[in-house]
Design a protein around this motif. Structure first.
Motif, PDB file in Angstrom:
ATOM      1  N   SER A   1       4.079 -28.949 -23.122  1.00 12.50           N
ATOM      2  CA  SER A   1       2.985 -28.702 -22.184  1.00 12.50           C
ATOM      3  C   SER A   1       1.924 -27.872 -22.898  1.00 12.50           C
ATOM      4  O   SER A   1       2.243 -26.819 -23.470  1.00 12.50           O
ATOM      5  N   LEU A   2       0.702 -28.346 -22.866  1.00 15.26           N
ATOM      6  CA  LEU A   2      -0.358 -27.718 -23.650  1.00 15.26           C
ATOM      7  C   LEU A   2      -1.709 -27.977 -22.994  1.00 15.26           C
ATOM      8  O   LEU A   2      -2.023 -29.113 -22.631  1.00 15.26           O
ATOM      9  N   GLN A   3      -2.502 -26.925 -22.859  1.00 17.51           N
ATOM     10  CA  GLN A   3      -3.872 -27.058 -22.386  1.00 17.51           C
ATOM     11  C   GLN A   3      -4.814 -26.414 -23.413  1.00 17.51           C
ATOM     12  O   GLN A   3      -4.566 -25.305 -23.870  1.00 17.51           O
ATOM     13  N   ILE A   4      -5.847 -27.155 -23.773  1.00 22.81           N
ATOM     14  CA  ILE A   4      -6.884 -26.642 -24.670  1.00 22.81           C
ATOM     15  C   ILE A   4      -8.216 -26.810 -23.958  1.00 22.81           C
ATOM     16  O   ILE A   4      -8.576 -27.913 -23.530  1.00 22.81           O
ATOM     17  N   GLY A   5      -8.948 -25.716 -23.806  1.00 20.48           N
ATOM     18  CA  GLY A   5     -10.197 -25.743 -23.070  1.00 20.48           C
ATOM     19  C   GLY A   5     -11.353 -26.306 -23.870  1.00 20.48           C
ATOM     20  O   GLY A   5     -11.341 -26.293 -25.118  1.00 20.48           O
ATOM     21  N   VAL A   6     -12.360 -26.792 -23.162  1.00 19.48           N
ATOM     22  CA  VAL A   6     -13.588 -27.249 -23.807  1.00 19.48           C
ATOM     23  C   VAL A   6     -14.239 -26.055 -24.509  1.00 19.48           C
ATOM     24  O   VAL A   6     -14.383 -24.984 -23.931  1.00 19.48           O
ATOM     25  N   GLY A   7     -14.596 -26.228 -25.764  1.00 22.05           N
ATOM     26  CA  GLY A   7     -15.214 -25.162 -26.535  1.00 22.05           C
ATOM     27  C   GLY A   7     -14.233 -24.215 -27.198  1.00 22.05           C
ATOM     28  O   GLY A   7     -14.647 -23.318 -27.939  1.00 22.05           O
ATOM     29  N   GLU A   8     -12.943 -24.419 -26.973  1.00 21.79           N
ATOM     30  CA  GLU A   8     -11.930 -23.532 -27.554  1.00 21.79           C
ATOM     31  C   GLU A   8     -11.588 -23.981 -28.968  1.00 21.79           C
ATOM     32  O   GLU A   8     -11.476 -25.172 -29.261  1.00 21.79           O
ATOM     33  N   ASN A   9     -11.414 -23.004 -29.868  1.00 25.42           N
ATOM     34  CA  ASN A   9     -11.003 -23.274 -31.242  1.00 25.42           C
ATOM     35  C   ASN A   9      -9.543 -22.859 -31.414  1.00 25.42           C
ATOM     36  O   ASN A   9      -9.188 -21.712 -31.142  1.00 25.42           O
TER      37      ASN A   9
ATOM     38  N   LEU B   1     -18.615 -36.673 -37.182  1.00 18.11           N
ATOM     39  CA  LEU B   1     -19.597 -35.973 -36.358  1.00 18.11           C
ATOM     40  C   LEU B   1     -20.745 -36.852 -35.876  1.00 18.11           C
ATOM     41  O   LEU B   1     -21.538 -36.400 -35.050  1.00 18.11           O
ATOM     42  N   VAL B   2     -20.852 -38.085 -36.364  1.00 19.04           N
ATOM     43  CA  VAL B   2     -22.033 -38.882 -36.019  1.00 19.04           C
ATOM     44  C   VAL B   2     -22.113 -39.191 -34.522  1.00 19.04           C
ATOM     45  O   VAL B   2     -23.208 -39.411 -33.994  1.00 19.04           O
ATOM     46  N   HIS B   3     -20.969 -39.212 -33.840  1.00 22.90           N
ATOM     47  CA  HIS B   3     -20.971 -39.457 -32.397  1.00 22.90           C
ATOM     48  C   HIS B   3     -21.227 -38.177 -31.599  1.00 22.90           C
ATOM     49  O   HIS B   3     -21.228 -38.220 -30.370  1.00 22.90           O
ATOM     50  N   ASP B   4     -21.413 -37.052 -32.296  1.00 30.39           N
ATOM     51  CA  ASP B   4     -21.587 -35.766 -31.626  1.00 30.39           C
ATOM     52  C   ASP B   4     -20.424 -35.493 -30.673  1.00 30.39           C
ATOM     53  O   ASP B   4     -20.614 -35.268 -29.473  1.00 30.39           O
ATOM     54  N   PRO B   5     -19.180 -35.519 -31.193  1.00 32.46           N
ATOM     55  CA  PRO B   5     -18.017 -35.349 -30.328  1.00 32.46           C
ATOM     56  C   PRO B   5     -17.903 -33.925 -29.801  1.00 32.46           C
ATOM     57  O   PRO B   5     -18.489 -32.990 -30.359  1.00 32.46           O
ATOM     58  N   LEU B   6     -17.141 -33.765 -28.733  1.00 37.26           N
ATOM     59  CA  LEU B   6     -16.889 -32.431 -28.202  1.00 37.26           C
ATOM     60  C   LEU B   6     -16.022 -31.609 -29.144  1.00 37.26           C
ATOM     61  O   LEU B   6     -16.159 -30.396 -29.226  1.00 37.26           O
ATOM     62  N   ALA B   7     -15.099 -32.276 -29.832  1.00 36.61           N
ATOM     63  CA  ALA B   7     -14.136 -31.553 -30.669  1.00 36.61           C
ATOM     64  C   ALA B   7     -13.930 -32.270 -31.993  1.00 36.61           C
ATOM     65  O   ALA B   7     -13.989 -33.500 -32.076  1.00 36.61           O
ATOM     66  N   LEU B   8     -13.686 -31.471 -33.025  1.00 37.78           N
ATOM     67  CA  LEU B   8     -13.324 -31.988 -34.340  1.00 37.78           C
ATOM     68  C   LEU B   8     -11.853 -31.673 -34.565  1.00 37.78           C
ATOM     69  O   LEU B   8     -11.440 -30.510 -34.495  1.00 37.78           O
ATOM     70  N   VAL B   9     -11.065 -32.716 -34.801  1.00 40.20           N
ATOM     71  CA  VAL B   9      -9.627 -32.573 -34.994  1.00 40.20           C
ATOM     72  C   VAL B   9      -9.342 -32.735 -36.483  1.00 40.20           C
ATOM     73  O   VAL B   9      -9.591 -33.797 -37.063  1.00 40.20           O
ATOM     74  N   LEU B  10      -8.810 -31.694 -37.100  1.00 39.86           N
ATOM     75  CA  LEU B  10      -8.581 -31.662 -38.548  1.00 39.86           C
ATOM     76  C   LEU B  10      -7.086 -31.554 -38.830  1.00 39.86           C
ATOM     77  O   LEU B  10      -6.458 -30.542 -38.500  1.00 39.86           O
ATOM     78  N   ASP B  11      -6.519 -32.596 -39.423  1.00 45.93           N
ATOM     79  CA  ASP B  11      -5.085 -32.638 -39.707  1.00 45.93           C
ATOM     80  C   ASP B  11      -4.855 -32.366 -41.188  1.00 45.93           C
ATOM     81  O   ASP B  11      -5.150 -33.206 -42.039  1.00 45.93           O
TER      82      ASP B  11
ATOM     83  N   VAL C   1     -18.083 -24.960 -44.094  1.00 51.20           N
ATOM     84  CA  VAL C   1     -18.441 -26.101 -43.244  1.00 51.20           C
ATOM     85  C   VAL C   1     -17.806 -25.949 -41.865  1.00 51.20           C
ATOM     86  O   VAL C   1     -18.471 -26.169 -40.835  1.00 51.20           O
ATOM     87  N   MET C   2     -16.540 -25.560 -41.819  1.00 54.25           N
ATOM     88  CA  MET C   2     -15.874 -25.374 -40.528  1.00 54.25           C
ATOM     89  C   MET C   2     -16.563 -24.296 -39.701  1.00 54.25           C
ATOM     90  O   MET C   2     -16.729 -24.450 -38.488  1.00 54.25           O
ATOM     91  N   ARG C   3     -16.972 -23.222 -40.329  1.00 55.55           N
ATOM     92  CA  ARG C   3     -17.640 -22.142 -39.605  1.00 55.55           C
ATOM     93  C   ARG C   3     -18.990 -22.608 -39.075  1.00 55.55           C
ATOM     94  O   ARG C   3     -19.389 -22.237 -37.961  1.00 55.55           O
ATOM     95  N   ARG C   4     -19.682 -23.422 -39.848  1.00 57.97           N
ATOM     96  CA  ARG C   4     -20.974 -23.947 -39.407  1.00 57.97           C
ATOM     97  C   ARG C   4     -20.797 -24.857 -38.193  1.00 57.97           C
ATOM     98  O   ARG C   4     -21.584 -24.835 -37.251  1.00 57.97           O
ATOM     99  N   ILE C   5     -19.744 -25.661 -38.210  1.00 56.26           N
ATOM    100  CA  ILE C   5     -19.465 -26.569 -37.090  1.00 56.26           C
ATOM    101  C   ILE C   5     -19.098 -25.770 -35.845  1.00 56.26           C
ATOM    102  O   ILE C   5     -19.554 -26.066 -34.740  1.00 56.26           O
ATOM    103  N   ALA C   6     -18.274 -24.747 -36.008  1.00 55.21           N
ATOM    104  CA  ALA C   6     -17.893 -23.915 -34.866  1.00 55.21           C
ATOM    105  C   ALA C   6     -19.112 -23.209 -34.285  1.00 55.21           C
ATOM    106  O   ALA C   6     -19.268 -23.110 -33.058  1.00 55.21           O
ATOM    107  N   ALA C   7     -20.009 -22.750 -35.151  1.00 51.86           N
ATOM    108  CA  ALA C   7     -21.217 -22.069 -34.684  1.00 51.86           C
ATOM    109  C   ALA C   7     -22.146 -23.012 -33.932  1.00 51.86           C
ATOM    110  O   ALA C   7     -22.931 -22.581 -33.089  1.00 51.86           O
TER     111      ALA C   7
ATOM    112  N   ILE D   1     -11.508 -19.231 -35.055  1.00 55.64           N
ATOM    113  CA  ILE D   1     -10.299 -19.693 -34.363  1.00 55.64           C
ATOM    114  C   ILE D   1      -9.562 -18.473 -33.825  1.00 55.64           C
ATOM    115  O   ILE D   1      -9.105 -17.628 -34.589  1.00 55.64           O
ATOM    116  N   GLU D   2      -9.451 -18.377 -32.509  1.00 53.34           N
ATOM    117  CA  GLU D   2      -8.880 -17.184 -31.891  1.00 53.34           C
ATOM    118  C   GLU D   2      -7.511 -17.421 -31.254  1.00 53.34           C
ATOM    119  O   GLU D   2      -6.848 -16.454 -30.868  1.00 53.34           O
ATOM    120  N   ARG D   3      -7.113 -18.672 -31.153  1.00 54.29           N
ATOM    121  CA  ARG D   3      -5.817 -18.986 -30.555  1.00 54.29           C
ATOM    122  C   ARG D   3      -4.972 -19.766 -31.547  1.00 54.29           C
ATOM    123  O   ARG D   3      -5.466 -20.661 -32.240  1.00 54.29           O
TER     124      ARG D   3
END
Length: 269
Positions: free
Chosen positions: A33-41, A170-180, A197-203, A222-224
């Motif tokens: 069970s997992l919830q991740i909010g919009v805008g959460e890193n 990023l070309v679709h301007d997604p809500l989230a970037l998933v990095l595996d 680059v990651m910090r720029r995307i988060a900003a 990333i705080e969580r």
């Protein structure tokens, strides 16, 4: 980088409840069970085989959970069912598997442009618009990789190719970037550029969902942190509470020391 997709109005990007996934008769995710909010890193950390990459494949619908259990929910932006192409617009995915696909003689510009078509390269039946071309240029400038647009991916360093694939996502301007496991095989210079680059995307307001086994990949934004072990969530909470020597020792089954320097973490045995 302004959003162009009409996303459903919900506070949860990911809302999984009691998710179980099996492969080859074995549970690879066990009642997660997992919830991740919009805008959460968020960073998802665990040893190899812990289920963290399986979780990402469940998010992207590559894996399907069992549905005959009570209380099961598998929602993304409040919806149970997604067309795979609409989901790709919502979540930008960058993985080692994807990079292996880009071993052909494709230039950086074409690789980024192919994100609009979820393809490996551009084909004759693809209708490339002026707007798409403008977006590609904007994204490449944002990531400071315009100089790579004519360079073949086969001639790029691992770090350069990784940034090209991030631009593609990023070309679709997604809500989230998933990095595996995004920083695997990067040298020190490439790793430093990657974190920038990651910090720029988060900003810029994108959510980052980072899957890794290396604490050094975690940027200050990333705080969580979610720890995964044996297909289950082992711990989940604020980064400062989760990334401790005792918690990481329990996770990996050996004595681990953790150090935090200026918001960046590292671990050693």
């Amino acid at each position: 980088m302004q959003g162009s997709l009409d996303h459903p109005d919900t506070g949860h990007l990911i809302d999984f409840r009691n998710i179980t996934v099996t492969r080859g008769g074995k549970k690879i995710l066990d009642s997660v069970s997992l919830q991740i909010g919009v805008g959460e890193n968020v960073a998802i950390i665990g040893p190899n085989g812990s289920g963290k990459s399986s979780l990402i494949k469940t998010i992207t619908r590559e894996y399907r959970p069992l549905v005959n259990s009570p209380g099961v929910a598998c929602r993304i932006m409040g919806k149970e069912r997604w067309d795979i192409f609409d989901l790709q617009d919502l979540l930008g995915i960058v993985s080692g598997d994807l990079q292996h696909e880009y071993t052909r003689d494709i230039c950086g510009y074409e690789a980024v442009l192919s994100g609009f078509f979820s393809s490996i390269g551009i084909y004759k039946n693809h209708r490339v618009t002026y707007e798409m071309k403008c977006i590609v240029q904007t994204v490449m400038e944002f990531l400071e990789i315009s100089h790579l647009q004519d360079k073949s991916i086969s001639q790029m360093s691992t770090g350069e190719a990784r940034r090209i694939l991030i631009a593609r996502a990023l070309v679709h301007d997604p809500l989230a970037l998933v990095l595996d496991e995004p920083a695997n095989s990067l040298d020190l210079h490439s790793f430093h550029k990657f974190r920038e680059v990651m910090r720029r995307i988060a900003a810029a307001g994108k959510s980052i969902i980072l899957v890794t086994h290396n604490l050094q990949d975690i940027i200050p934004e990333i705080e969580r942190v979610i720890l995964f072990k044996d297909g289950k969530i082992f711990m989940d909470g604020p980064k400062k509470e989760i990334l401790t020597s005792s918690n990481l020792s329990l996770l990996f089954g050996l004595q681990v020391e953790v150090q935090n320097t200026g918001g960046y973490y590292r671990a050693w045995c």
